[in-house]
Enzyme design. Sequence first.
Site, short mmCIF file in Angstrom:
data_model
loop_
_atom_site.label_atom_id
_atom_site.label_comp_id
_atom_site.label_asym_id
_atom_site.label_seq_id
_atom_site.Cartn_x
_atom_site.Cartn_y
_atom_site.Cartn_z
N ASP A 160 0.81 -1.22 0.00
CA ASP A 160 0.00 0.00 0.00
C ASP A 160 0.85 1.27 0.00
O ASP A 160 2.07 1.22 0.17
CB ASP A 160 -0.95 0.00 1.22
N HIS A 163 -7.14 -5.10 10.25
CA HIS A 163 -6.88 -4.78 8.84
C HIS A 163 -5.63 -5.50 8.35
O HIS A 163 -4.71 -5.79 9.11
CB HIS A 163 -6.84 -3.26 8.59
N GLU A 221 -9.62 -2.02 5.64
CA GLU A 221 -10.24 -1.79 6.94
C GLU A 221 -11.49 -2.67 7.11
O GLU A 221 -12.01 -3.21 6.11
CB GLU A 221 -10.62 -0.31 7.07
N ASN A 257 -7.42 -3.55 14.55
CA ASN A 257 -8.80 -3.77 14.12
C ASN A 257 -8.91 -4.90 13.08
O ASN A 257 -9.95 -5.10 12.48
CB ASN A 257 -9.41 -2.48 13.56
#
Length: 261
Positions: free
Chosen positions: A80, A151, A156, A149
């Site tokens: 990314d 990801h 996400e 979380n």
Amino acid sequence: MSGQASLEKGGTRLIIIQADDYQDMSQRAFQFIKNKIEKTPVLKLGFATGGTPQKTYELLIEDFQKNGTSYKSIISFNLDEYIGLSKEHPNSYHQYMEQKLFQYIDIEKENIHLPNGVTTDITKECLNYENLIEEKGGIDLQILGIGENGHIGFNEPGTSFDTLTHVVKLAQSTREANARYFSNIADVPTHAITMGIQTILKSKEILLLVSGENKAFAIKRLLTEDLSIDFPASALKKHPRVTIIADKLALSSVTGLVESR
Ligand code: PGA
């Protein structure tokens, strides 16, 4: 004591290697990657950024300097990049890779690939990045971290498992977690380009690195919950070749599942 286990549940199989601590996790990850480099003539290697793989990259550099393990035939793809940060921006993932690894090894510049976060045609950039991975024959080994979380890459919670390289709005918790690298949270970009979950799952093999108590809940969810888009890393259970190297603190909520042997 470290150990190894495999979790087989609902047709999924994850290999879990328990490391003593961050140093041990990094050492094992380094050895895992080095073995792949030595065994695969033209390795397509997917890199991750973040705090977790930093020591692994240091060990790869040290090994290059001492033993000359060559990266000349390696083709790299990163997961990314932030939208709005140029390749020269100190917080861009282009710079991260340059500063933490690439400048110290003999990888060829033309074999390094990260999404371009400052293009005017972001849709085309996503498509081109995805196509480029395909053209090069796909990723042999993708290194991954995991967010608190769940990801993976910047996918996400709520991201479809079918996604290819795409644009994401970063979760507030992700921006807060990454604010430590910026002078203030307002400077953390709001969007990024990331390989999609499907892109990641197309990799032939995946190495997930996890360290620290702040990841214990994420690991517990990964190992105990069913597949759900609310927890992106659960998609890894659809993949046949995932190895998790996690340290004791990261595994502290699932001690019964990972026995030493
Ligand atoms: P970290 O990030 O390695 O800095 O914990 C991992 C991630 O957010 O994927």
